[in-house]
Write a protein that holds these residues in place. Structure first.
Motif, PDB file in Angstrom:
ATOM      1  N   VAL A  52      56.358 -26.574  -7.836  1.00  0.00           N
ATOM      2  CA  VAL A  52      57.346 -26.391  -6.765  1.00  0.00           C
ATOM      3  C   VAL A  52      58.113 -25.076  -6.940  1.00  0.00           C
ATOM      4  O   VAL A  52      58.298 -24.332  -5.965  1.00  0.00           O
ATOM      5  CB  VAL A  52      58.283 -27.614  -6.682  1.00  0.00           C
ATOM      6  N   PRO A  53      58.557 -24.723  -8.159  1.00  0.00           N
ATOM      7  CA  PRO A  53      59.202 -23.409  -8.304  1.00  0.00           C
ATOM      8  C   PRO A  53      58.292 -22.240  -7.938  1.00  0.00           C
ATOM      9  O   PRO A  53      58.771 -21.220  -7.428  1.00  0.00           O
ATOM     10  CB  PRO A  53      59.583 -23.371  -9.797  1.00  0.00           C
ATOM     11  N   LYS A  54      57.002 -22.380  -8.169  1.00  0.00           N
ATOM     12  CA  LYS A  54      56.082 -21.303  -7.802  1.00  0.00           C
ATOM     13  C   LYS A  54      56.004 -21.159  -6.268  1.00  0.00           C
ATOM     14  O   LYS A  54      55.997 -20.039  -5.738  1.00  0.00           O
ATOM     15  CB  LYS A  54      54.691 -21.587  -8.379  1.00  0.00           C
ATOM     16  N   TYR A  55      55.943 -22.285  -5.550  1.00  0.00           N
ATOM     17  CA  TYR A  55      55.970 -22.217  -4.089  1.00  0.00           C
ATOM     18  C   TYR A  55      57.254 -21.543  -3.600  1.00  0.00           C
ATOM     19  O   TYR A  55      57.235 -20.722  -2.674  1.00  0.00           O
ATOM     20  CB  TYR A  55      55.875 -23.617  -3.481  1.00  0.00           C
ATOM     21  N   ALA A  56      58.398 -21.901  -4.217  1.00  0.00           N
ATOM     22  CA  ALA A  56      59.674 -21.303  -3.828  1.00  0.00           C
ATOM     23  C   ALA A  56      59.662 -19.798  -4.097  1.00  0.00           C
ATOM     24  O   ALA A  56      60.197 -19.013  -3.302  1.00  0.00           O
ATOM     25  CB  ALA A  56      60.823 -21.974  -4.568  1.00  0.00           C
ATOM     26  N   TYR A  57      59.042 -19.395  -5.187  1.00  0.00           N
ATOM     27  CA  TYR A  57      58.951 -17.977  -5.531  1.00  0.00           C
ATOM     28  C   TYR A  57      58.196 -17.203  -4.457  1.00  0.00           C
ATOM     29  O   TYR A  57      58.652 -16.140  -4.002  1.00  0.00           O
ATOM     30  CB  TYR A  57      58.257 -17.820  -6.887  1.00  0.00           C
ATOM     31  N   TYR A  58      57.051 -17.717  -4.029  1.00  0.00           N
ATOM     32  CA  TYR A  58      56.277 -17.012  -3.013  1.00  0.00           C
ATOM     33  C   TYR A  58      57.009 -16.994  -1.667  1.00  0.00           C
ATOM     34  O   TYR A  58      56.934 -16.006  -0.928  1.00  0.00           O
ATOM     35  CB  TYR A  58      54.892 -17.630  -2.879  1.00  0.00           C
ATOM     36  N   ALA A  59      57.716 -18.074  -1.352  1.00  0.00           N
ATOM     37  CA  ALA A  59      58.503 -18.081  -0.116  1.00  0.00           C
ATOM     38  C   ALA A  59      59.605 -17.032  -0.180  1.00  0.00           C
ATOM     39  O   ALA A  59      59.886 -16.348   0.815  1.00  0.00           O
ATOM     40  CB  ALA A  59      59.105 -19.463   0.115  1.00  0.00           C
ATOM     41  N   ASP A  60      60.221 -16.873  -1.329  1.00  0.00           N
ATOM     42  CA  ASP A  60      61.250 -15.848  -1.481  1.00  0.00           C
ATOM     43  C   ASP A  60      60.670 -14.449  -1.330  1.00  0.00           C
ATOM     44  O   ASP A  60      61.314 -13.554  -0.778  1.00  0.00           O
ATOM     45  CB  ASP A  60      61.934 -15.976  -2.848  1.00  0.00           C
ATOM     46  N   GLN A  61      59.448 -14.257  -1.798  1.00  0.00           N
ATOM     47  CA  GLN A  61      58.798 -12.959  -1.618  1.00  0.00           C
ATOM     48  C   GLN A  61      58.598 -12.648  -0.140  1.00  0.00           C
ATOM     49  O   GLN A  61      58.732 -11.497   0.293  1.00  0.00           O
ATOM     50  CB  GLN A  61      57.459 -12.941  -2.355  1.00  0.00           C
ATOM     51  N   VAL A  62      58.281 -13.667   0.657  1.00  0.00           N
ATOM     52  CA  VAL A  62      58.171 -13.471   2.103  1.00  0.00           C
ATOM     53  C   VAL A  62      59.527 -13.082   2.680  1.00  0.00           C
ATOM     54  O   VAL A  62      59.641 -12.151   3.486  1.00  0.00           O
ATOM     55  CB  VAL A  62      57.619 -14.732   2.801  1.00  0.00           C
ATOM     56  N   ALA A  63      60.581 -13.796   2.256  1.00  0.00           N
ATOM     57  CA  ALA A  63      61.931 -13.487   2.746  1.00  0.00           C
ATOM     58  C   ALA A  63      62.313 -12.049   2.428  1.00  0.00           C
ATOM     59  O   ALA A  63      62.861 -11.327   3.277  1.00  0.00           O
ATOM     60  CB  ALA A  63      62.939 -14.460   2.138  1.00  0.00           C
TER      61      ALA A  63
END
Length: 280
Positions: free
Chosen positions: A68-79
């Motif tokens: 789950v933290p890895k998914y959040a990391y990639y979403a933050d990269q999009v942001a």
């Protein structure tokens, strides 16, 4: 479709609408974003539908670490790639897990979070409660009901499926009725939606237990929790756990919806999200 490369991994996303930016993260994990397209919100928000890593047009992760933290990391990269100072984040089902993690890890990036049929943990307890709720669904159906038998069989087969898309998609299609409060009533209106439900299977996906229930008090951004009263998999019990643990959060229970409230009770769902967005 747009894309960016993060640490050598392609992440795809789709932008639609106008207004404040709202990242959208689908469930599964592995379910394609298309089922979560929300034109009603696109009239007031710029919806950025992420294709999560390991899903659709985005790359699989070489190490299989879909935590789950890895998914959040990639979403933050999009942001960050979008160049927006602060965004909303709407996560559905497993995407709701990611929304909670995003609020913990990247609060400075957020205007607010919509946790839609999500929760603060995954693991054995989730499956046990879902099994009880599925049994309750079967019990509500008439004796000998073929739809109940179909759902029960698909649930029993779920843990032993081969690692291929066709098997998982077939199983999901047979399970779909339990994800709605009244499948027979809504099904005729979803003929264009059903083909949008798709999944990517990565046989290299590693187990990733996750539990942040003891950290909910750390979340300091505005949070809206939305849940269907008949959601068997990420139900009201877990939504209230989120609401009780996150100070100042709002809770909306959709009385006539299951796991897809934006389809079954769309007026209340979209109204709640837009009121929340306007307030923050």
């Amino acid at each position: 479709m747009s894309e960016l490369i993060v640490d050598g991994v392609k992440v795809s996303y789709h932008v639609a609408g106008s207004g404040p930016v709202c990242l959208v993260h689908s469930g599964g994990p592995g379910i394609h974003y298309d089922y979560l397209r929300m034109p009603e919100l696109e009239q007031r928000l710029t919806m950025v539908y992420i294709e999560p890593v390991g899903t659709g047009s985005s790359d699989l992760l070489p190490d299989g670490d879909y935590s789950v933290p890895k998914y959040a990391y990639y979403a933050d990269q999009v942001a960050q790639h979008l160049g927006e100072e602060r965004v909303f984040f709407l996560g559905h089902s497993h995407g709701g897990f990611v929304a909670v993690q995003f609020a913990l890890d990247y609060p400075g990036r957020l205007r607010g979070v919509i946790v839609y049929d999500g929760m603060a943990f995954s693991g054995k307890e989730l499956g046990e409660e879902a099994g009880r709720q599925l049994a309750a669904y079967v019990a509500r159906r008439p004796a000998g009901d073929p739809l109940a038998a179909q759902v029960q069989q698909a649930w029993e087969e779920d843990s032993d499926l081969p690692d291929n898309r066709e098997a998982h998609l077939d199983n999901l299609s047979r399970l779909l009725p339990v994800y709605f409060k009244d499948f027979e009533e809504i099904a005729p209106r979803l003929t264009d939606w059903f083909p949008l439900v798709d999944i990517t299977i990565d046989p290299n996906r590693q187990p990733s237990p996750w539990d942040v229930r003891d950290r909910l008090g750390e979340i300091a951004v505005p949070v809206l929790v939305i849940v269907g009263a008949y959601d068997f998999i990420c139900g009201e019990k877990w939504a209230r756990q989120l609401h009780d643990g996150i100070v100042g959060s709002e809770l909306v229970v959709l009385a006539d919806a299951g796991h897809f409230g934006h389809l079954e009770e769309s007026g209340e769902f979209f109204g709640s999200v837009l009121r929340f967005a306007a307030a923050h």
